[in-house]
Enzyme design. Structure first.
Site, PDB file in Angstrom:
ATOM      1  N   GLU A   1       0.807  -1.228   0.000  1.00 56.28           N
ATOM      2  CA  GLU A   1       0.000   0.000   0.000  1.00 56.28           C
ATOM      3  C   GLU A   1       0.841   1.281   0.000  1.00 56.28           C
ATOM      4  OE1 GLU A   1      -2.729  -0.521   3.301  1.00 56.28           O
ATOM      5  OE2 GLU A   1      -3.303  -2.513   2.623  1.00 56.28           O
TER       6      GLU A   1
ATOM      7  N   ASN B   1       1.771  -4.931  -3.409  1.00 56.95           N
ATOM      8  CA  ASN B   1       0.397  -5.258  -3.032  1.00 56.95           C
ATOM      9  C   ASN B   1      -0.380  -3.997  -2.674  1.00 56.95           C
ATOM     10  OD1 ASN B   1      -1.618  -7.291  -2.304  1.00 56.95           O
ATOM     11  ND2 ASN B   1      -1.250  -6.733  -0.167  1.00 56.95           N
TER      12      ASN B   1
ATOM     13  N   HIS C   1     -10.631  -6.232  -1.831  1.00 58.01           N
ATOM     14  CA  HIS C   1     -11.644  -6.070  -0.769  1.00 58.01           C
ATOM     15  C   HIS C   1     -12.847  -5.397  -1.422  1.00 58.01           C
ATOM     16  CE1 HIS C   1      -9.057  -7.359   2.489  1.00 58.01           C
ATOM     17  NE2 HIS C   1      -8.112  -6.508   2.114  1.00 58.01           N
TER      18      HIS C   1
ATOM     19  N   GLU D   1      -6.385 -10.644  -1.271  1.00 58.59           N
ATOM     20  CA  GLU D   1      -7.116 -10.466  -0.001  1.00 58.59           C
ATOM     21  C   GLU D   1      -8.631 -10.424  -0.244  1.00 58.59           C
ATOM     22  OE1 GLU D   1      -5.561  -7.230   2.306  1.00 58.59           O
ATOM     23  OE2 GLU D   1      -3.490  -7.628   1.751  1.00 58.59           O
TER      24      GLU D   1
ATOM     25  N   ASP E   1     -12.439 -10.493  -0.277  1.00 58.57           N
ATOM     26  CA  ASP E   1     -13.634 -10.701   0.532  1.00 58.57           C
ATOM     27  C   ASP E   1     -14.683  -9.718   0.009  1.00 58.57           C
ATOM     28  OD1 ASP E   1     -11.980  -9.281   3.502  1.00 58.57           O
ATOM     29  OD2 ASP E   1     -12.710  -8.262   1.686  1.00 58.57           O
TER      30      ASP E   1
HETATM   31  O1  G3I Z   1      -2.806  -9.175  18.899  1.00 58.34           O
HETATM   32  C1  G3I Z   1      -3.251  -7.967  19.548  1.00 58.34           C
HETATM   33  C2  G3I Z   1      -3.831  -8.298  20.917  1.00 58.34           C
HETATM   34  O2  G3I Z   1      -2.802  -8.839  21.749  1.00 58.34           O
HETATM   35  C3  G3I Z   1      -4.413  -7.032  21.528  1.00 58.34           C
HETATM   36  O3  G3I Z   1      -5.058  -7.369  22.749  1.00 58.34           O
HETATM   37  C4  G3I Z   1      -5.410  -6.415  20.574  1.00 58.34           C
HETATM   38  C5  G3I Z   1      -5.903  -5.113  21.142  1.00 58.34           C
HETATM   39  O4  G3I Z   1      -6.750  -4.506  20.199  1.00 58.34           O
HETATM   40  O5  G3I Z   1      -4.784  -6.115  19.292  1.00 58.34           O
HETATM   41  C6  G3I Z   1      -4.299  -7.313  18.695  1.00 58.34           C
HETATM   42  O6  G3I Z   1      -3.682  -6.966  17.460  1.00 58.34           O
HETATM   43  C7  G3I Z   1      -4.606  -6.657  16.417  1.00 58.34           C
HETATM   44  C8  G3I Z   1      -4.321  -7.599  15.230  1.00 58.34           C
HETATM   45  O7  G3I Z   1      -5.118  -7.250  14.091  1.00 58.34           O
HETATM   46  C9  G3I Z   1      -4.615  -9.061  15.595  1.00 58.34           C
HETATM   47  O8  G3I Z   1      -5.983  -9.200  15.850  1.00 58.34           O
HETATM   48  C10 G3I Z   1      -4.342  -5.217  15.974  1.00 58.34           C
HETATM   49  O9  G3I Z   1      -4.738  -4.343  17.022  1.00 58.34           O
HETATM   50  C11 G3I Z   1      -5.142  -4.905  14.715  1.00 58.34           C
HETATM   51  O10 G3I Z   1      -4.774  -3.614  14.239  1.00 58.34           O
HETATM   52  C12 G3I Z   1      -4.797  -5.930  13.627  1.00 58.34           C
HETATM   53  O11 G3I Z   1      -5.621  -5.644  12.514  1.00 58.34           O
HETATM   54  C13 G3I Z   1      -5.164  -6.255  11.298  1.00 58.34           C
HETATM   55  C14 G3I Z   1      -4.860  -5.122  10.285  1.00 58.34           C
HETATM   56  O12 G3I Z   1      -4.537  -5.688   9.005  1.00 58.34           O
HETATM   57  C15 G3I Z   1      -3.694  -4.259  10.736  1.00 58.34           C
HETATM   58  O13 G3I Z   1      -2.518  -5.040  10.759  1.00 58.34           O
HETATM   59  C16 G3I Z   1      -6.277  -7.154  10.756  1.00 58.34           C
HETATM   60  O14 G3I Z   1      -6.442  -8.288  11.605  1.00 58.34           O
HETATM   61  C17 G3I Z   1      -5.934  -7.635   9.354  1.00 58.34           C
HETATM   62  O15 G3I Z   1      -7.033  -8.360   8.791  1.00 58.34           O
HETATM   63  C18 G3I Z   1      -5.634  -6.443   8.445  1.00 58.34           C
HETATM   64  O16 G3I Z   1      -5.261  -6.943   7.196  1.00 58.34           O
HETATM   65  C19 G3I Z   1      -4.926  -5.913   6.227  1.00 58.34           C
HETATM   66  C20 G3I Z   1      -3.746  -6.417   5.420  1.00 58.34           C
HETATM   67  O17 G3I Z   1      -2.662  -6.741   6.263  1.00 58.34           O
HETATM   68  C21 G3I Z   1      -3.375  -5.396   4.362  1.00 58.34           C
HETATM   69  N1  G3I Z   1      -4.538  -5.077   3.506  1.00 58.34           N
HETATM   70  C22 G3I Z   1      -5.706  -4.610   4.266  1.00 58.34           C
HETATM   71  C23 G3I Z   1      -6.122  -5.669   5.291  1.00 58.34           C
HETATM   72  C24 G3I Z   1      -7.375  -5.243   6.030  1.00 58.34           C
HETATM   73  O18 G3I Z   1      -7.133  -4.071   6.751  1.00 58.34           O
END
Ligand code: G3I
Length: 382
Positions: A176, A221, A259, A289, A291
């Site tokens: 991105e 990506n 998406h 990705e 969905d």
């Molecule tokens: O693991 C911690 C946990 O320990 C903590 O208690 C909790 C508190 O909120 O956060 C947890 O981490 C979260 C993580 O997902 C695991 O669930 C992060 O806050 C959260 O920001 C993270 O979100 C991910 C996001 O990318 C940011 O990295 C999403 O699951 C994931 O689906 C999303 O995927 C992205 C791709 O990488 C790039 N393209 C877009 C896509 C959707 O946004």
């Protein structure tokens, strides 16, 4: 029934005879052993009926983003992922933030568990992702300054790629990196890496990546490049990869995140042309990705699944007709574990959870599964 122009239509009787069936035979899908034993008729979706088997028959890869913790703790999920996927990607476990608790420190245990699972099941793995403006370590920027940011990028890319050297199908080296709304003539997103490491941070990342693991396909990506009204960003991504190829910057593929929204007309000719322009640059394309957000689709679950299935079918049939589209990954595999249901910004008016993926919250196939499998069956064969 054969309707190809110029070839005589077969009668139903001729078709059945050619298939070795009696005229009275009623064609039904294969019944799984489970279905026969329980008396519940369900078209088998595992083994030879799986997405994985159908994709392999077409010479392409199919899979999803996974959570290693769920693989370790949930047998039904584990079995579904092993059965349906020939390629996996870590939803979060290979991002800089989750990997690095402190500057220069790495904890690869979750990422290693994913690699072990995939290799045990004969699956490939995408690396996601190395350089991004999100999912940065909690300590960032910490000791990183303009003076040492380039070295910090190089060390991170080398550390992570060398840890998995030779075992990764493709890496999202920069994720991105384009955002025309940021106003730069080159369309680059104003990320911390642009500010800290300079205008050529993307070139630095890909040259470093090629040296760190020559066996991995290097991928750029991005999202928001699928729909007709996203031409500005799509054009900026194309211009970026054209510049990279012209400058001899190593790049092998583009990831179209996909998406999608279930309540708008699906992507069409403009995206098709973009994919064909990438083919001219000898670039592979991965749907990385996929969905479909059904947050605004009214009606029953049956209505919503049918609408989402149509988007999957139309989109993937179009994309998989292009010979350089080599893989399709959904962002998750079951509605019970989708980022869209984790995101507080997306809530349906009826309060029900979204259903963006091929398997429902009970891990049973929905209409979306069959639409994805049908699109795979219609794809170009290589
Ligand atoms: O693991 C911690 C946990 O320990 C903590 O208690 C909790 C508190 O909120 O956060 C947890 O981490 C979260 C993580 O997902 C695991 O669930 C992060 O806050 C959260 O920001 C993270 O979100 C991910 C996001 O990318 C940011 O990295 C999403 O699951 C994931 O689906 C999303 O995927 C992205 C791709 O990488 C790039 N393209 C877009 C896509 C959707 O946004």
């Amino acid at each position: 029934m054969n309707t190809t122009p110029g070839i005589p239509r077969q009668t139903r009787r001729q078709f059945l005879r050619a298939a070795g069936l009696t005229a009275g035979a009623v064609l039904v899908p294969r019944r799984s052993a489970w279905a026969k034993s329980t008396g519940q008729f369900q078209d088998s979706v595992s083994g030879s009926a799986s997405l994985r088997a159908h994709a392999e028959a077409r010479g392409m890869l199919v899979g999803c983003a996974v959570d290693p913790q769920l693989l370790a703790s949930n047998h039904a999920y584990n079995t579904l992922v092993a059965d349906q996927c020939s390629i996996l990607v870590a939803e979060n476990a290979m991002k800089w933030g989750p990997l690095s608790p402190a500057p220069g420190k790495y904890d690869f245990r979750e990422a290693d568990a994913l690699m072990d699972f995939a290799e045990k099941n004969g699956q490939k793995v995408r690396g996601h992702n190395l350089i991004w403006h999100d999912a940065l370590p909690a300590w960032f920027p910490g000791p990183i300054t303009k003076a040492n940011a380039r070295q910090a990028m190089v060390e991170h890319i080398q550390t992570e790629m060398r840890h998995f050297a030779g075992r990764i199908h493709s890496w999202d080296v920069v994720n991105e990196g384009i955002e025309p709304k940021d106003g730069r003539p080159d369309g680059l997103r104003k990320t911390p890496w642009l500010a800290l490491a300079g205008d050529d941070y993307i070139e630095l990342a890909y040259r470093t990546a090629r040296e760190a693991d020559p066996k991995a396909l290097l991928t750029y990506n991005d999202y928001g490049i699928e729909y007709p009204d996203q031409e500005k960003k799509r054009a900026a991504v194309l211009a970026l990869v054209q510049r990279m190829k012209a400058d001899g910057v190593p790049l092998d593929a583009v990831g179209v995140q996909s998406h999608l929204d279930g309540d708008v007309p699906p992507p069409g000719r403009k995206l098709q042309n973009f994919v064909r322009e990438l083919a001219k640059l000898d670039l592979q394309v991965f749907v990385t990705e996929l969905d479909v957000n059904d947050g605004k689709i009214p009606g029953t679950i049956r209505d919503r699944d049918a609408a989402v299935a149509k988007v999957y079918r139309d989109y993937l049939t179009m994309m998989l007709a292009e010979p350089n589209v080599k893989a399709v990954l959904t962002w998750g595999i079951t509605d019970g574990h989708s980022w869209l249901n984790d995101w507080e910004h997306i809530k349906r008016a009826d309060g029900k959870p979204l259903r963006p993926l091929p398997f429902g919250p009970n891990m049973q196939p929905t209409a979306v599964f069959y639409a994805e499998r049908d699109a795979i069956d219609s794809s170009h064969a290589t």
